[in-house]
Design a protein around this motif. Structure first.
Motif, PDB file in Angstrom:
ATOM      1  N   GLU A 459       0.822  -1.216   0.000  1.00 31.75           N
ATOM      2  CA  GLU A 459       0.000   0.000   0.000  1.00 31.75           C
ATOM      3  C   GLU A 459       0.852   1.261   0.000  1.00 31.75           C
ATOM      4  OE1 GLU A 459      -2.084   3.408   1.714  1.00 31.75           O
ATOM      5  OE2 GLU A 459      -0.556   2.223   2.766  1.00 31.75           O
ATOM      6  N   GLY A 460       2.014   1.200   0.623  1.00 27.06           N
ATOM      7  CA  GLY A 460       2.881   2.363   0.665  1.00 27.06           C
ATOM      8  C   GLY A 460       3.425   2.766  -0.691  1.00 27.06           C
ATOM      9  N   GLY A 461       3.388   1.865  -1.665  1.00 33.10           N
ATOM     10  CA  GLY A 461       3.884   2.166  -2.992  1.00 33.10           C
ATOM     11  C   GLY A 461       2.858   2.783  -3.915  1.00 33.10           C
ATOM     12  N   LEU A 462       1.624   2.991  -3.436  1.00 38.11           N
ATOM     13  CA  LEU A 462       0.608   3.613  -4.279  1.00 38.11           C
ATOM     14  C   LEU A 462       0.942   5.088  -4.535  1.00 38.11           C
ATOM     15  CD1 LEU A 462      -2.704   2.166  -2.758  1.00 38.11           C
ATOM     16  CD2 LEU A 462      -1.710   1.614  -4.986  1.00 38.11           C
ATOM     17  N   PRO A 463       0.528   5.637  -5.677  1.00 39.20           N
ATOM     18  CA  PRO A 463       0.783   7.052  -5.974  1.00 39.20           C
ATOM     19  C   PRO A 463       0.167   7.965  -4.906  1.00 39.20           C
ATOM     20  CG  PRO A 463       0.029   5.903  -7.934  1.00 39.20           C
ATOM     21  CD  PRO A 463      -0.150   4.962  -6.796  1.00 39.20           C
ATOM     22  N   SER A 464       0.756   9.119  -4.705  1.00 43.25           N
ATOM     23  CA  SER A 464       0.266  10.070  -3.699  1.00 43.25           C
ATOM     24  C   SER A 464      -1.055  10.696  -4.152  1.00 43.25           C
ATOM     25  CB  SER A 464       1.299  11.169  -3.470  1.00 43.25           C
ATOM     26  OG  SER A 464       1.483  11.922  -4.655  1.00 43.25           O
ATOM     27  N   ALA A 465      -1.707  11.385  -3.193  1.00 41.15           N
ATOM     28  CA  ALA A 465      -3.004  12.005  -3.484  1.00 41.15           C
ATOM     29  C   ALA A 465      -2.902  13.065  -4.574  1.00 41.15           C
ATOM     30  CB  ALA A 465      -3.591  12.613  -2.220  1.00 41.15           C
ATOM     31  N   GLY A 466      -1.715  13.644  -4.774  1.00 41.96           N
ATOM     32  CA  GLY A 466      -1.570  14.675  -5.791  1.00 41.96           C
ATOM     33  C   GLY A 466      -1.363  14.152  -7.192  1.00 41.96           C
ATOM     34  N   ALA A 473      -6.220   5.552  -9.806  1.00 40.88           N
ATOM     35  CA  ALA A 473      -7.226   4.506  -9.971  1.00 40.88           C
ATOM     36  C   ALA A 473      -6.615   3.234 -10.546  1.00 40.88           C
ATOM     37  CB  ALA A 473      -8.360   5.006 -10.869  1.00 40.88           C
ATOM     38  N   ALA A 474      -5.771   3.377 -11.587  1.00 43.22           N
ATOM     39  CA  ALA A 474      -5.171   2.206 -12.216  1.00 43.22           C
ATOM     40  C   ALA A 474      -4.277   1.454 -11.236  1.00 43.22           C
ATOM     41  CB  ALA A 474      -4.373   2.632 -13.450  1.00 43.22           C
ATOM     42  N   SER A 475      -3.502   2.183 -10.446  1.00 46.44           N
ATOM     43  CA  SER A 475      -2.607   1.548  -9.473  1.00 46.44           C
ATOM     44  C   SER A 475      -3.404   0.820  -8.391  1.00 46.44           C
ATOM     45  CB  SER A 475      -1.691   2.603  -8.836  1.00 46.44           C
ATOM     46  OG  SER A 475      -0.926   3.262  -9.814  1.00 46.44           O
ATOM     47  N   LEU A 476      -4.463   1.469  -7.909  1.00 42.64           N
ATOM     48  CA  LEU A 476      -5.270   0.850  -6.857  1.00 42.64           C
ATOM     49  C   LEU A 476      -5.970  -0.398  -7.371  1.00 42.64           C
ATOM     50  CD1 LEU A 476      -6.490   0.849  -4.036  1.00 42.64           C
ATOM     51  CD2 LEU A 476      -8.242   2.440  -4.855  1.00 42.64           C
ATOM     52  N   ILE A 480      -5.605  -4.215  -5.991  1.00 40.45           N
ATOM     53  CA  ILE A 480      -6.748  -5.032  -5.562  1.00 40.45           C
ATOM     54  C   ILE A 480      -6.777  -6.351  -6.334  1.00 40.45           C
ATOM     55  CG2 ILE A 480      -9.265  -5.164  -5.543  1.00 40.45           C
ATOM     56  CD1 ILE A 480      -9.281  -2.130  -5.014  1.00 40.45           C
ATOM     57  N   ALA A 481      -6.563  -6.283  -7.650  1.00 43.76           N
ATOM     58  CA  ALA A 481      -6.535  -7.497  -8.461  1.00 43.76           C
ATOM     59  C   ALA A 481      -5.412  -8.425  -8.013  1.00 43.76           C
ATOM     60  CB  ALA A 481      -6.368  -7.133  -9.938  1.00 43.76           C
ATOM     61  N   ALA A 482      -4.249  -7.839  -7.696  1.00 46.58           N
ATOM     62  CA  ALA A 482      -3.136  -8.656  -7.217  1.00 46.58           C
ATOM     63  C   ALA A 482      -3.467  -9.305  -5.875  1.00 46.58           C
ATOM     64  CB  ALA A 482      -1.881  -7.798  -7.100  1.00 46.58           C
ATOM     65  N   GLY A 483      -4.173  -8.555  -5.015  1.00 45.68           N
ATOM     66  CA  GLY A 483      -4.569  -9.113  -3.729  1.00 45.68           C
ATOM     67  C   GLY A 483      -5.523 -10.279  -3.884  1.00 45.68           C
TER      68      GLY A 483
END
Length: 512
Positions: A459-466, A473-476, A480-483
């Motif tokens: 989760e720490g590797g997800l893009p920042s809010a900015g 969306a694509a990263s999240l 989720i798919a990987a999980g």
């Protein structure tokens, strides 16, 4: 049972995904201010009444009664009995909708006392009155869905609710393009809800008109006995919604808290809907047949598979929502009038509210054991106790932690419900768990924990809010798919199930 479960869950998944689109549009149109609080409080009232009737509630009484009528007098007797139920329930719901419409200011004041002496109260009353026609259609829709379930016809039952969300999303798309003022947009959406209910009823009526004939309104001793069994089961089956109402009673005193809790709860509706609705729709007929046949092995099989499915889907969903709460909320709802502050508050409430998910799913898995024995009183008493616990805990914790404390109070109420059913069931008839379930359940827990740990690390590797919204969306979605893929791999590595076993379960048909 797994094949029927998959059919209902697929329809529910499609409906919940459309529900996310719908709620994202609501957030963009209304934000999380007084107009949104009013609309969502009114919408929650409609949802409670709808789920009081649907999602397994009426099945609890109608399926055993319909099977008994069919066994005693054949299909003609069962069809006539269904016609009396359809006519009586429809008349009762229409009358109730009229009474609620007249008393709506008092009803809203009762479920949202914090709105009193504020403009929010009148907003909520106006929205709720426009939504009321939906309730008139909810009665016959629910009876027809229960009759289809009793005959093992799950596809139409599963997919007909899609029309509700499709109609609402279509109207909201127009409102977004026109940049409609929030108060006016809320009134238009409220009116659309009634039209959506009519569309769902029309679809079911075209396909299932011969299931209940002739239509009659009757309050004879048989029908009063049926309603006496049905009403407690209907209240018990909508326990998650009653607990949310309990939380909303406390949250209504804090600006925007009703909206934050609503949007947090919507994320629970996806896993809860997939498991809970399917449990109520599929497991009740399955369990009823086993109990009526006196087959202990069949009862143990149904209870064991239900528990495995409940734990196997609820645990990874719980851990995933807790770990990914903020990026999920940000992706779905942070648009238009819904701000970054609203996202942060909703995500905090979601973390605590997610603790209720395993308990809600356990209740959905345990209740059919009582319903199949025509015991609807025990789940009712457990639900009422849970509501009292939720109100008391939400009031105390809400004073300290705000919306997050109210969410924690709701979670405590849900666990009170589940534990009460476990104690009562073990003391009266006992729960039968077969050897396969005793072997698989600890391994399912281990697989879910392993998946949760991987999500937490990633989760720490997800893009920042900015970052750009598409990148977020694509990263999240990729995470989720990987999980999900990782969880499936862990299930196979730990010897719970494999791809071939899952495919065979889907292909297997339940004997007629």
């Amino acid at each position: 049972m797994f094949r029927s479960f998959l059919t209902v869950s697929s329809g529910t998944l499609a409906s919940r995904l459309l529900g996310f689109v719908r709620d994202s549009a609501i957030a963009a149109l209304l934000g999380a201010g007084p107009v949104a609080d009013a609309f969502l409080a009114a919408f929650q009232l409609v949802n409670v009444v709808r789920r009081l009737l649907s999602e397994g509630g009426l099945n609890a009484a109608l399926v055993p009664a319909w099977l008994k009528a069919r066994d005693a007098g054949g299909m003609d007797a069962a069809t006539a009995f269904a016609g009396r139920v359809l006519g009586t329930v429809s008349a009762a719901v229409i009358a109730a909708a009229l009474v609620i419409g007249v008393l709506m200011p008092l009803v809203i004041a009762a479920i949202a006392p914090g709105f009193v002496d504020r403009d929010t109260l009148q907003f909520a009353v106006d929205d709720a009155r426009l939504m009321l026609p939906y309730l008139a259609f909810a009665g016959p829709v629910t009876v027809m869905m229960a009759l289809l379930s009793a005959q093992g016809r799950f596809a139409l039952t599963a997919f007909s609710p899609l029309l509700f969300n499709i109609a609402l999303i279509s109207v909201m798309a127009v409102l977004l393009v026109r940049q409609q003022e929030p108060a006016q947009a809320a009134l238009v959406m409220a009116a659309t809800i009634g039209i959506a209910g009519f569309l769902q009823l029309s679809m079911l009526a075209l396909r299932g008109a011969k299931l209940a004939s002739p239509l009659r309104v009757s309050f004879d001793p048989d029908m009063r006995g049926f309603l006496g069994r049905a009403i407690p089961g209907m209240v018990a089956s909508s326990a998650p919604q009653w607990l949310m109402v309990a939380g909303a009673v406390i949250a209504s005193t804090s600006p925007s808290a009703v909206s934050w809790l609503y949007f947090a709860n919507r994320l629970l509706e996806l896993p809860l809907g997939i498991v809970g609705v399917a449990m109520g729709t599929v497991l009740i007929p399955e369990m009823t047949r086993a109990v009526r046949g006196g087959e202990s092995s069949a009862i143990a099989h149904a209870e064991s598979r239900a528990l495995e499915l409940a734990v196997g889907l609820a645990l990874p969903a719980t851990l995933g929502l807790m770990v990914l709460s903020e990026p999920i909320v940000r992706m779905l709802f942070e648009h238009g009038a819904f701000t970054a502050q609203d996202s942060a508050a909703t995500a905090q409430a979601l973390i605590w509210l997610t603790l209720a998910l395993p308990a809600h799913v356990l209740v959905k898995a345990l209740s059919p054991a009582f319903f199949a024995r025509e015991d609807t009183l025990t789940p009712l008493l457990a639900t009422l106790k849970a509501v009292v616990v939720a109100i008391a805990a939400s009031f105390l914790l809400g004073q300290i932690f705000g919306a997050s404390g109210i969410a924690a109070g709701i979670a405590l109420g849900s666990w009170s419900n589940a534990l009460a059913l476990i104690r009562k069931g073990a003391a009266t008839f006992g729960f039968s768990i077969d050897a396969a379930a005793r072997r698989r359940l600890p391994r399912i827990l281990a697989a879910a924990l392993a998946m949760g740990a991987l999500l937490w690390l990633a989760e720490g590797g997800l893009p920042s809010a900015g970052s750009h919204g598409f990148v977020q969306a694509a990263s999240l979605l990729a995470l989720i798919a990987a999980g999900i893929a990782g969880y499936g791999l862990f299930l196979q590595l730990f010897g719970v199930t494999g791809w071939r076993e899952a495919v065979n379960a889907v292909r297997q048909r339940r004997p007629a």
